[in-house]
Design a protein around this motif. Sequence first.
Motif, PDB file in Angstrom:
ATOM      1  N   GLY A  26       0.813  -1.225   0.000  1.00 25.49           N
ATOM      2  CA  GLY A  26       0.000   0.000   0.000  1.00 25.49           C
ATOM      3  C   GLY A  26       0.846   1.275   0.000  1.00 25.49           C
ATOM      4  O   GLY A  26       0.317   2.369  -0.170  1.00 25.49           O
ATOM      5  N   SER A 252       1.827  -3.667  -8.921  1.00 20.72           N
ATOM      6  CA  SER A 252       1.679  -4.766  -7.990  1.00 20.72           C
ATOM      7  C   SER A 252       2.844  -5.743  -8.111  1.00 20.72           C
ATOM      8  O   SER A 252       3.226  -6.135  -9.204  1.00 20.72           O
ATOM      9  N   GLU A 256      -1.311 -10.905 -10.681  1.00 22.58           N
ATOM     10  CA  GLU A 256      -2.737 -10.586 -10.775  1.00 22.58           C
ATOM     11  C   GLU A 256      -3.457 -11.654 -11.587  1.00 22.58           C
ATOM     12  O   GLU A 256      -3.002 -12.011 -12.675  1.00 22.58           O
ATOM     13  N   GLY A 278      -7.186  -5.792   0.913  1.00 21.83           N
ATOM     14  CA  GLY A 278      -5.839  -5.254   0.742  1.00 21.83           C
ATOM     15  C   GLY A 278      -4.737  -6.267   0.957  1.00 21.83           C
ATOM     16  O   GLY A 278      -4.970  -7.484   0.958  1.00 21.83           O
ATOM     17  N   ILE A 280      -2.449  -6.532   3.630  1.00 21.34           N
ATOM     18  CA  ILE A 280      -1.890  -6.853   4.955  1.00 21.34           C
ATOM     19  C   ILE A 280      -2.916  -7.455   5.907  1.00 21.34           C
ATOM     20  O   ILE A 280      -2.595  -8.354   6.687  1.00 21.34           O
ATOM     21  N   TRP A 337      -5.283 -12.706  -5.972  1.00 19.99           N
ATOM     22  CA  TRP A 337      -4.922 -11.279  -6.120  1.00 19.99           C
ATOM     23  C   TRP A 337      -5.533 -10.808  -7.439  1.00 19.99           C
ATOM     24  O   TRP A 337      -5.446 -11.522  -8.445  1.00 19.99           O
ATOM     25  N   GLY A 357      -8.344   0.643   3.236  1.00 19.75           N
ATOM     26  CA  GLY A 357      -6.993   1.176   3.056  1.00 19.75           C
ATOM     27  C   GLY A 357      -7.150   2.414   2.167  1.00 19.75           C
ATOM     28  O   GLY A 357      -8.084   2.475   1.353  1.00 19.75           O
ATOM     29  N   TRP A 358      -6.253   3.398   2.314  1.00 16.31           N
ATOM     30  CA  TRP A 358      -6.479   4.649   1.574  1.00 16.31           C
ATOM     31  C   TRP A 358      -6.449   4.439   0.060  1.00 16.31           C
ATOM     32  O   TRP A 358      -7.239   5.018  -0.685  1.00 16.31           O
ATOM     33  N   ASN A 359      -5.536   3.581  -0.406  1.00 17.48           N
ATOM     34  CA  ASN A 359      -5.474   3.374  -1.867  1.00 17.48           C
ATOM     35  C   ASN A 359      -6.781   2.793  -2.377  1.00 17.48           C
ATOM     36  O   ASN A 359      -7.334   3.266  -3.374  1.00 17.48           O
ATOM     37  N   GLU A 363      -9.242   4.637  -4.938  1.00 18.99           N
ATOM     38  CA  GLU A 363      -9.486   3.974  -6.228  1.00 18.99           C
ATOM     39  C   GLU A 363     -10.990   3.812  -6.452  1.00 18.99           C
ATOM     40  O   GLU A 363     -11.496   3.970  -7.562  1.00 18.99           O
TER      41      GLU A 363
END
Length: 463
Positions: A26, A252, A256, A278, A280, A337, A357-359, A363
């Motif tokens: 992240g 990433s 994916e 996310g 973690i 993923w 999470g902020w991302n 998004e």
Amino acid sequence: MENVRESHRQQRKGCTLLLFPLPLQGHINPMLWLANILYSKGFSIIIIHTKFNSPNPSKYPHFTFHSIPDGLLEGEASTADVVDLVTLLNVKCIRSFRDSLVKLLLEVKEEPIACLITDADWYFTQAVADSLKLPRLVLRTSNISFFLVFGALPLLLEKGYIPIKDSQLEEPVVELPPLKVKDLPEIKTRNVEDFYHLVAGLVNESKASSGLIWNSFEDLERDALSKLYQDFPIPIFTIGPFYKYFSGTSSSSLTEDQSCISWLDKKAPNSVIYVSFGSIAEINEAEFLEIAWGLANSNQPFLWVVRPRLVRGSEWIEPLPDGFQERLGGIGHIVKWAPQKEVQAHPAIGGFWTHNGWNSTLESICEGVPMICHPISGDQKVNARYVTDIWRIGLHLEKKLERGEIERAVKRLIVEADGQEMRKRIMSLKEKVEICLKQGGSSYDSLERLTDYILLLQPLRSH
Ligand code: UDP
């Protein structure tokens, strides 16, 4: 005006920036996006990175990568205690980072190094940069509102909000509306003093830096930004969302699963709930099973990212009952993923169940996808409170995960009028994102200021 811009661009050619991401997914993503943005403005980029979680250089042939030893032992690198890990990294990397900086400053002669840009979590780097007279800019990968919570930590401790007491969870934090006590960051770590120390280092060394860069935009965080200007009298650049600058670039380091896209292609518009917590977060087996049954019972199509070891004590999806996937009859697709950017932009996606999470949150805003919020730790609870109470673009799963609640939340978001209202509001934020990135928009202008500012730092360096 165009001629002036072109001459600035020429001037930037031959000017190098050193970027040092924190080695967590992240944090790596936004730093590499920032690197791409600055490269597109004409700067040369050197990425300094730890051996632990190193980025994949083959995806960035236009950057130079410089690896430093991080000294992490096997057990230390695989710990789930993020505070412990970041604290250790801030101690173990001092020497190797300093040595590599000295080397780079000597070697990179033809292309003067203008400045260092590090993640805010690398707080030790300010002292190193100062000792080498190298200006340091800071990238903070959370949003501004959460950073202000970190900035208020001494006050929160003094007023007794932290450590959090069970009897006060629902009480408002009057100094930080709309937060409740239960939204404050309380990270599970071996030694809570390490957490306070990390936050103090991060805040103080950001204040001591030559400027703060944000992956956020003015229209989203106007009030928080005004407060930041008061408390942090240094240059501030809100140039986000980074993710929107380029199409199709993924930073990433995990593989994916592209099967998501062909699966989504067969689904109706706005019908699928995308579920991901996310890189973690961990959940326990009971929670995992409630999620599985809640999704299955909702009867809405779902795309679910189950990272290996997301479920504590399991390798992957072994806790699912035998035949669970077969019984779904095609309404569920589970991957390890996902190509999240493509997934979020897919017309079949109707909602995103996220850990905030902020991302992931940003998004979702960029693609106009309303959210179900299930924050787990760190900044996620604050992000979720803003999503539900300020921007009103999502609903909160605040209680213990329970299949009936999950089923209702999915239906409410995807099918019911409530969800449609949230979709309308997030679509209007999506439009604001597009405007802020265009010429004359706030992030566009802020990026112009940032590139001009870096050029001013360069002559300072050469004297
Ligand atoms: N992500 C992804 N594929 C997935 C899950 C997540 O590419 O299957 C990306 C996501 O797009 C985001 C990042 O991983 O950019 C996660 O960052 P975030 O801040 O949301 O959460 P963290 O992983 O730091 O808890």
